[in-house]
Design a protein around this motif. Structure first.
Motif, mmCIF file in Angstrom:
data_model
loop_
_atom_site.group_PDB
_atom_site.id
_atom_site.type_symbol
_atom_site.label_atom_id
_atom_site.label_comp_id
_atom_site.label_asym_id
_atom_site.label_seq_id
_atom_site.Cartn_x
_atom_site.Cartn_y
_atom_site.Cartn_z
ATOM 1 N N SER A 142 2.517 -88.531 34.721
ATOM 2 C CA SER A 142 2.290 -88.607 33.118
ATOM 3 C C SER A 142 0.807 -87.615 32.981
ATOM 4 O O SER A 142 0.015 -87.769 33.830
ATOM 5 N N GLU A 155 5.098 -95.521 34.811
ATOM 6 C CA GLU A 155 4.681 -95.619 33.692
ATOM 7 C C GLU A 155 4.738 -96.824 32.975
ATOM 8 O O GLU A 155 3.835 -97.193 32.237
ATOM 9 N N SER A 212 9.098 -92.927 38.857
ATOM 10 C CA SER A 212 7.916 -92.274 38.071
ATOM 11 C C SER A 212 8.021 -92.857 36.880
ATOM 12 O O SER A 212 7.119 -93.311 36.074
ATOM 13 N N GLU A 266 7.030 -83.115 31.801
ATOM 14 C CA GLU A 266 5.728 -83.505 31.141
ATOM 15 C C GLU A 266 5.094 -82.176 30.866
ATOM 16 O O GLU A 266 4.374 -81.960 30.055
#
Length: 329
Positions: free
Chosen positions: A94, A52, A48, A124
């Motif tokens: 995100s 990003e 992840s 998040e």
């Protein structure tokens, strides 16, 4: 002090892939005549974070282009959503994109981020709550490609969906249609879905976007093997594989592969798999659409187009769809 999101328990979340299903999917994919792995398994915590980082690479146009559309068309997008809605973001990752819409969304009943990576989801959601104490955030750890339950305390709030980032392109067209039908069942009749869709464009632009000079996409692809080593029990040598991505003009999709650099034997959960030099593991597709092509796909899945917004160069699109024909379970 109570822990934030006490209901967020990944082991109990309906539809979240367990370690066993991950192992089963890996073994099945590597046993196929053409080896493949499911792209959804890219997104452990490191995956992840790497994704990003991909979005910040100069060659990777989709994220910055979509953000610009959300900034410019935020009021129009908000006007397409039902008032006082619960906004469900499928595969949230995100919160960067939903943050662009939130200033335009007045009276939002709740924000419900749904993601398979529970640790990243929690961090998040916590950051968003710190920044927006007025916003009710109800994260759900689940695989959005499978049936899952929304929080029961949403009551009868109108539902809206948010599916940015061109993730719809990671699915074969038939699977994309099935996914859109599932979103309609989850959200219910009359819901609105805002979805990001990457558009067909020059091959050189597409190839560069998935082969960034910094090698971040390569690291993202190879991290899947590191995850399999760690969670399934395998002995992949990451240095023995390389990243490859290219646009197939006939199929209208980017393909991403891991290429074996040499003849080798890899053991996964006690099962041996042989690789010849140049043999690949197909890890991801990313289909690109025309505006009429995506509208036709959506219509076949029970959604009607309300509006579509693009950038001036026609690189990317954001669509507002309305569900009318498929009812919630």
């Amino acid at each position: 002090m109570n822990a934030p999101f006490p209901h967020l328990a990944p082991a109990a979340a309906p539809g979240e892939p367990s370690d066993r299903s991950f192992a089963q999917d890996v073994l099945a994919g590597l046993s196929a005549p053409r080896k493949h792995l499911a792209a959804k398994y890219f997104y452990d915590q490191r995956g992840s974070a790497l994704f990003e980082a991909i979005t910040r690479q100069p060659e990777y146009y989709p994220t910055r282009t979509e953000l610009a559309i959300l900034d410019r068309e935020g009021p129009a997008i908000a006007a397409a959503l039902p008032a006082n809605a619960a906004l469900v973001e499928f595969g949230s990752g995100s919160t960067a994109k939903v943050r662009r819409l939130l200033p335009h969304l007045r009276g939002l009943a709740a924000y419900v981020p749904v993601d398979v990576s529970e640790e990243f989801l929690r961090s998040e959601a916590e950051a968003l709550v710190r920044d927006r104490a007025d916003l009710r955030v109800e994260p759900v750890a689940a695989d959005f490609t499978r049936p899952f339950a929304l929080p029961g305390d949403l009551a009868d709030a109108p539902r809206a969906g948010f599916f940015p980032g061109s993730t719809i392109g990671n699915f074969e067209p038939e699977a994309a249609s099935t996914l859109l039908r599932g979103f309609a069942r989850t959200l219910g009749p009359g819901a609105v879905l805002i979805v990001g869709v990457d558009l067909v464009k020059d091959k050189a632009v597409l190839d560069a976007a998935y082969n960034d000079a910094a090698g971040v996409t390569a690291a993202f692809n190879l991290n899947l093997l590191a995850r399999i080593n760690r969670e399934v029990g395998a002995d992949f040598d990451l240095d023995a594989f390389s990243h490859a991505a290219f646009f197939d003009e006939n199929l209208g999709r980017i393909e991403m592969h891991l290429v074996s650099r040499r003849s080798q034997l890899v053991t996964v959960a006690g099962v041996p798999f042989g690789f010849s030099p140049g043999e690949t593991i197909h890890t991801e597709n990313s289909y690109k659409y025309t505006l009429p092509g995506f509208r036709a796909l959506a219509r076949g899945a029970g959604w009607e187009s309300k509006a579509a917004w693009t950038d001036a160069a026609g690189l990317f699109s954001v669509h507002a769809l309305s569900a009318s024909t498929i009812r919630r379970h």
